[in-house]
Design an enzyme around this catalytic site. Structure first.
Site, PDB file in Angstrom:
ATOM      1  N   CYS A  87       0.755  -1.366  -0.077  1.00 38.30           N
ATOM      2  CA  CYS A  87       0.112  -0.005  -0.189  1.00 38.30           C
ATOM      3  C   CYS A  87       0.864   1.203   0.076  1.00 38.30           C
ATOM      4  CB  CYS A  87      -1.019  -0.086   1.274  1.00 38.30           C
ATOM      5  SG  CYS A  87      -0.328  -0.164   2.768  1.00 38.30           S
ATOM      6  N   HIS A 380      -1.717   1.279   7.461  1.00 38.87           N
ATOM      7  CA  HIS A 380      -2.212   1.127   6.226  1.00 38.87           C
ATOM      8  C   HIS A 380      -2.305   2.541   5.432  1.00 38.87           C
ATOM      9  CE1 HIS A 380      -4.180  -0.274   2.647  1.00 38.87           C
ATOM     10  NE2 HIS A 380      -5.072   0.441   2.836  1.00 38.87           N
TER      11      HIS A 380
END
EC number: 3.4.19.12
Length: 438
Positions: A87, A380
């Site tokens: 990510c 994230h």
């Protein structure tokens, strides 16, 4: 049925054979094709770039209509598959592919690969990536080759561990900068200030450092290239410099709310004079003795794209933690107060802004924000990107959803990307028109 990705050897072979036949046909009609070749990533073949002819230019001149951009326009909005804790890469790719001037460069086929092994060229892969993301294909793209090249050229980012998005950005810009040039050119231009590649044209600014001797007040000035500005946050180990109590701030349209720190506050702290102390005496070039001094950073040259990095991850001898302090940032940013030319307007670290600052050359618009959710150990990355005027979208790996401006401005913020509102050649044209008017 399962929507899994399938590699078909027969189709791949047919594609290679057809492209080889096309190349032979084109080579037979153009003797200069070998001087105009680029690499097609994935197929290992060559194709000549399109050079407009005079009739084609005349045809374009007679047909100036372009595709109309509407609120439902989605070309360029394409998700990226997470290949295992990637990510950090996906959010930076989304920011780079939505950088207006960089997008125009790659989509106009301006890259000429000079590497001996084009399949290892990160710029060729970025060129392919831009074509994929702007192809109109709605299905998520799998950036496996980009990840592979990153592992090759930036080995500290190899593996499936969680990585830092800011670290990836700097590594990617560095590799792109090196691959934009031939080997001989790269060796002759070790100083990025002397480089004219597309990466330096867009991202490189000049950071000026003025060290002032406290004895003779002599000033030693150095200017270093920079791709981003890293800003300290309140709550970190370094003491933060708050705004004066009760002071109302209208800088960059930010209304100062007590207890909330703004991007302007962070920039004010970054550009304030810093006393180096008796333990860090320097030898003054004027009085030829070791003296205490003050150091002040300002921007000598502004980049086309300004990237601001909030130091949210703190690593010290005592602890490792994430700073979650909310920082307010504006849609439009005026960098005039932080320029070296505006230094005399700054007294004791306090900004003294002109009441009618109309210098549009130093004004920026926000076009991308990278955020980090979670902790230092487990988190994230996502990003917000501006697709076109006032149209924002949230990119969460393969999923892209529409977002409001409030969603963007209320986000925590880790990396902020601003684009100049007026480019240098445009401002020169405006100046020329104003001069002619008088």
């Amino acid at each position: 049925m399962c929507k899994d990705y399938v590699y078909d050897k027969d189709i791949e072979q047919i594609a290679k054979e057809e492209q080889g036949e096309a190349l032979k046909l084109q080579a037979s009609t153009s003797k200069e094709v070998s001087h105009q070749q680029c690499s097609v990533p994935g197929l290992g073949e060559k194709f000549p770039t399109w050079e407009t002819t005079k009739p084609e230019l005349e045809l374009l001149g007679h047909n100036p209509r372009r595709r109309r951009i509407t609120s439902s326009f989605t070309i360029g909005l394409r998700g990226l598959i997470n290949l295992g804790n990637t990510c950090f890469m996906n959010c930076i790719v989304q920011a780079l592919t939505h950088t207006p001037i960089l997008r125009d460069f790659f989509l106009s086929d301006r890259h000429r690969c000079e590497m001996p092994s084009p399949e290892l060229c990160l710029v060729c892969e970025m060129s392919s990536l831009f074509r994929e993301l702007y192809s109109g294909n709605p299905s998520p793209h799998v950036p496996y080759k980009l990840l592979h090249l990153v592992w090759i050229h930036a080995r500290h980012l190899a593996g499936y561990r969680q990585q830092d998005a800011h670290e990836f950005l700097i590594a990617a810009l560095d590799v792109l900068h090196r691959h934009c040039k031939g080997d001989d050119v790269g060796k002759a231009a070790n100083n990025p200030n002397h480089c004219n590649c597309i990466i330096d044209q867009i991202f490189t600014g000049g950071l000026q450092s003025d060290v002032t001797c406290q004895a003779c007040h002599g000033v030693s000035t150095t200017i270093d290239p920079c791709w981003d500005i890293s800003l300290d946050l309140p709550g970190s180990c370094t003491s933060f410099w708050p705004m004066s109590p009760g002071r109302e701030s209208s800088v960059n349209g930010e209304s100062h709310i007590p207890g909330i720190t703004t991007l302007t506050d962070c920039l004010r702290r970054f550009t304030r004079p810093e006393h180096l102390g008796s333990s860090a005496k320097i030898k003054c070039g004027s009085c030829q003795s070791y003296q205490e001094s003050t150091k002040q950073l300002t921007m000598n040259k502004l980049p086309v794209v300004a990237c601001f990095h909030f130091k949210r991850f703190e690593h010290s001898a005592k602890q490792r933690r994430k700073i979650t302090t909310y920082i307010s940032f504006p849609l439009e940013l005026d960098m005039t107060p932080f320029m070296a030319s505006s230094k005399e307007s700054r007294m004791n670290g306090q900004l003294q802004l002109p009441t009618n600052s109309g210098n549009n050359e130093n004004k920026y618009s926000l076009f991308a924000v990278v955020n980090h959710q979670g902790t230092l150990e487990s988190g994230h990355y996502t990003s917000f990107i501006r697709h076109h005027k006032d149209q924002w979208f949230k990119c969460d790996d393969a999923v892209i959803t529409k977002a409001s401006i409030k969603d963007v401005l209320d986000s925590e913020g880790y990396l902020l990307f601003y684009h100049k509102q007026v480019l240098e050649h445009e401002s020169e044209k405006v100046k020329e028109m104003n001069t002619q008017a008088y």
